[in-house]
Enzyme design. Structure first.
Site, PDB file in Angstrom:
ATOM      1  N   HIS A   1      41.580  40.828  41.078  1.00  9.33           N
ATOM      2  CA  HIS A   1      41.305  40.544  39.675  1.00  9.33           C
ATOM      3  C   HIS A   1      40.151  39.563  39.579  1.00  9.33           C
ATOM      4  CE1 HIS A   1      41.991  40.088  35.463  1.00  9.33           C
ATOM      5  NE2 HIS A   1      42.336  38.822  35.547  1.00  9.33           N
TER       6      HIS A   1
ATOM      7  N   CYS B   1      38.023  44.247  34.495  1.00 16.50           N
ATOM      8  CA  CYS B   1      37.844  42.797  34.507  1.00 16.50           C
ATOM      9  C   CYS B   1      36.498  42.409  35.098  1.00 16.50           C
ATOM     10  CB  CYS B   1      38.974  42.101  35.265  1.00 16.50           C
ATOM     11  SG  CYS B   1      39.273  42.784  36.905  1.00 16.50           S
TER      12      CYS B   1
END
Lengths: 438, 346
Positions: free
Chosen positions: A380, A87
């Site tokens: 994340h 990510c």
């Protein structure tokens, strides 16, 4: 006689040819490389605007469907598949592919590959990425080639694990810069600091460091190239965060709520004169002895795209943690108070307020924000990117959704990308793109 | 405009007006003329209206702004089946698993250097006699785990696939099966089913997806709800290995609950009147070994009745699961025995 202006094909053709010849001449005799009016380096060819021929006109008339990069269209937006903890890479790709000036460079196909093997060229892959992301394809793209190339060229990043987006950005810019050899207008071979590749033209700023000797007040100045500015944030155990009373509010139009740190606060702290202390004496050229000194950092040259990095991940001896202090950042930023030229007023402790003059040279607009949710060990990354003047979108790997400006400005902020509002004329290559960012 | 020396003070208003007008007109022309010529040229040459968008295209590419959908109007999280081709080994890999694959493929992973060293060691031993191969067996015994199944598989493929020695060595390791490191377990890309004994296969299929990948010919080691494979595929695999009676363990409701319901398992065991010792406790990690020693004979090829087979496969689930439940934290909860068993028993 219709008394109207006419355009004769043959005459135009002749004019074009002659123009081309004139430019070639100019290129080969020009000593000032930066004044080259050509976009294809070394070839002296001008990129003319495309003008349709009759058969092309007919064809276009028969096929009226058009795909445009326009607001309220999805063209230019596309998700990216997470390849396994990637990510961080996806967010940086979204930020880079929505950098207006970089977008214009790649979409007009300006990269000329001179790598011995083009399939290993990261700039070529970047070019391909732009094509994919601006294709209008709704299915998310799988950036496996990019990952492979980055791992090959930046070994320290290779490996299946969570990584830092900022670290990835710097490594990616470095590899792109190294692979840009083909686009250099006139890189002086012996001086890497004079590289003229598109990455350097866009991202490289000049950070000026002034060390003032306390004894003789002599100043020693160095200017270092930088691709980003890393800012300390309040709440870290090592940094000292002075909140001077009576400081001006809304220097940059930030909503100034007491207690909330702003980006301007961080920048002010970054550019303040710092007393180095008796344990860090510098050898002064003037006094010829070791003296205590003060050091100050300011911006000498502003890059076209300024990237700010909040140092939220603390790796001190005491602890490793993430600092989640909210820092407010503005949509528009004026860097004038932090320039080297504003130093005198800083010495007196005043922050020079930007006047409402027409000087737009130092004004920036926010266009991308990379955020991190989670802890130091596991988290994340997501990003907000600006598409057209006032539309923002949240990019969460494969999922792109519409976001409001409030969403963006309320987010924590880890990496902030600002783009100059008006581009200067110092570089011919930049000027030729005719870009007006927002 | 003529460049005359004029004294402005001596002029009357109208003349000043005229001069101002001229200057104004000049400025306006300067700023507009270039643009005007461009437009004029575009119209004359026919390309002025070229880039107008048509309404169809406008609809196709319109941004969608609704909850639960992305800007293209697509539902979230439907991209599990995306694949790509590895530039290094040219195999087709699931996109979301590409990074860990590439790490191993390029030889960068934690296990990769060990695997590589073993391969080198094995290739040196290839030329030796049978007895030496046995030595190899023993040397490598302690390192058996699913995380390093790759090297183990390579080792086994060097030998006679029908060697009885192999299944024996596997049997000894049954207990370790449940003790294997969960993280290594989850990182492995698959298990080669050829190397597994039947009882091992059975217990494996009760806790793992087990679908055989076409590309690697290995069994999927992910959970029973692994998104890469369908229930259909899982049933087919169980069908293939365990016969038509094989039941796909039901997992829908129980996956998120990590705690294993011990009381159910115990009740079931007692009801089934286990032949073996009654000191089987759910927390006994060696329970699967125990079940084997009790002569349950899950590994034998006896032609058992359909009913018995089903019963046994579930009991082994219980046995293994209890072992797993105690040692692993992250394993999904094994399914509770289905009502079907109770029907069979009664």
């Amino acid at each position: 006689m219709c008394k109207d202006y006419v355009y004769d094909k043959d005459i135009e053709q002749i004019a074009k040819e002659e123009q081309g010849e004139a430019l070639k001449l100019q290129a080969s005799t020009s000593t000032e490389v930066s004044h080259q009016q050509c976009s294809v380096p070394g070839l002296g060819e001008k990129y003319p605007t495309w003008e349709t021929t009759k058969p092309e006109l007919e064809l276009l008339g028969l096929n009226p469907r058009r795909r445009r990069i326009a607001s309220s269209f999805t063209i230019g937006l596309r998700g990216l598949i997470n390849l396994g903890n990637t990510c961080f890479m996806n967010c940086i790709v979204q930020a880079l592919t929505h950098t207006p000036i970089l977008r214009d460079f790649f979409l007009s196909d300006r990269h000329r590959c001179e790598m011995p093997s083009p399939e290993l060229c990261l700039v070529c892959e970047m070019s391909s990425l732009f094509r994919e992301l601006y294709s209008g394809n709704p299915s998310p793209h799988v950036p496996y080639k990019l990952l492979h190339l980055v791992w090959i060229h930046a070994r320290h990043l290779a490996g299946y694990r969570q990584q830092d987006a900022h670290e990835f950005l710097i490594a990616a810019l470095d590899v792109l810069h190294r692979h840009c050899k083909g686009d250099d207008v006139g890189k002086v071979a012996n001086n890497p600091n004079h590289c003229n590749c598109i990455i350097d033209q866009i991202f490289t700023g000049g950070l000026q460091s002034d060390v003032t000797c306390q004894a003789c007040h002599g100043v020693s100045t160095t200017i270092d190239p930088c691709w980003d500015i890393s800012l300390d944030v309040p709440g870290s155990c090592t940094s000292f965060w002075p909140m001077s009373p009576g400081r001006e509010s809304s220097v940059n139009g930030e909503s100034h709520i007491p207690g909330i740190t702003t980006l301007t606060d961080c920048l002010r702290r970054f550019t303040r004169p710092e007393h180095l202390g008796s344990s860090a004496k510098i050898k002064c050229g003037g006094c010829q002895s070791y003296q205590e000194s003060t050091k100050q950092l300011t911006m000498k040259k502003l890059p076209v795209v300024a990237c700010f990095h909040f140092k939220r991940f603390e790796h001190s001896a005491k602890q490793r943690r993430k600092i989640t202090t909210y820092i407010s950042f503005p949509l528009e930023l004026d860097m004038t108070p932090f320039m080297a030229s504003s130093k005198e007023s800083r010495m007196n402790g005043q922050l020079q307020l930007p006047t409402n003059s027409g000087n737009n040279e130092n004004k920036y607009s926010l266009f991308a924000v990379v955020n991190h949710q989670g802890t130091l060990e596991s988290g994340h990354y997501t990003s907000f990117i600006r598409h057209h003047r006032d539309q923002w979108f949240k990019c969460d790997d494969a999922v792109i959704t519409k976001a409001s400006i409030k969403d963006v400005l309320d987010s924590e902020g880890y990496l902030l990308f600002y783009h100059k509002q008006v581009l200067e004329h110092e570089s011919e290559k930049v000027k030729e793109m005719n870009t007006q960012a927002y | 405009m003529k460049m005359e020396e004029m004294s402005l003070s001596g002029l009357d208003n109208s003349k000043l007006e005229a001069i101002a007008q001229e200057i104004y007109a000049d400025l306006v022309e300067d700023s507009c003329l270039g643009f005007c010529f461009e437009v004029h040229r575009a119209v004359k040459c026919g390309y002025f209206f070229l880039d107008d968008t048509d309404p169809d295209s406008m609809k196709d590419f319109e941004i969608v702004d609704q909850p639960g959908l992305d800007i293209f109007g697509q539902v979230f999280n439907q991209w599990k089946s995306k694949e790509c081709v590895c530039p290094n080994c040219s195999r087709s890999i699931a996109a979301s698993r590409f990074a860990p694959h590439l790490e191993k493929c390029l030889g960068m992973g934690r296990n990769s250097s060990r695997i590589a060293n073993r391969r080198i060691a094995n290739s040196n031993n290839m030329n030796k006699s049978e007895s030496d191969q046995e030595d190899n067996d023993d040397i490598n015994d302690n390192d058996w785990s699913y995380g390093s199944e790759k090297k183990a598989k390579k080792r086994k493929s060097d030998k006679n696939p029908n060697s009885p020695r192999r299944s024996k060595s596997l049997k000894h390791k049954n207990g370790e099966l449940s003790n294997s490191d969960p993280f290594k377990y989850s990182n492995s890309t698959g298990i080669s089913y050829e190397t597994l004994g039947p009882e091992e296969l059975r217990s494996l299929l009760t806790t793992q997806c087990g679908v055989i990948s076409e590309h690697t010919k290995k069994m999927c080691t992910r959970s029973l709800r692994c998104p890469q494979h369908t229930d259909e595929q899982r049933r087919a695999v169980r069908n293939f290995f365990l016969g038509p009676s094989a039941v796909l363990p039901e997992v829908e409701s129980s996956l998120d609950n990590d705690s294993f319901d011990m009381t159910d398992g115990q009740a079931l065991i007692s009801r089934l009147q286990w032949d073996g010792s009654s000191d089987l406790s759910p927390s006994d990690s060696g329970s699967s070994k125990t079940s084997e020693n009790q002569g349950w004979g899950l590994g034998t090829n006896s032609s058992e009745s359909r009913k018995t087979k089903k019963k046994k496969s579930h009991l082994s689930l219980v046995g293994t699961a209890s072992g797993l439940g105690s040692t692993k934290k992250k394993k999904p909860k094994p399914p509770a025995p289905t009502p079907g068993i109770y029907d069979d028993i009664n």
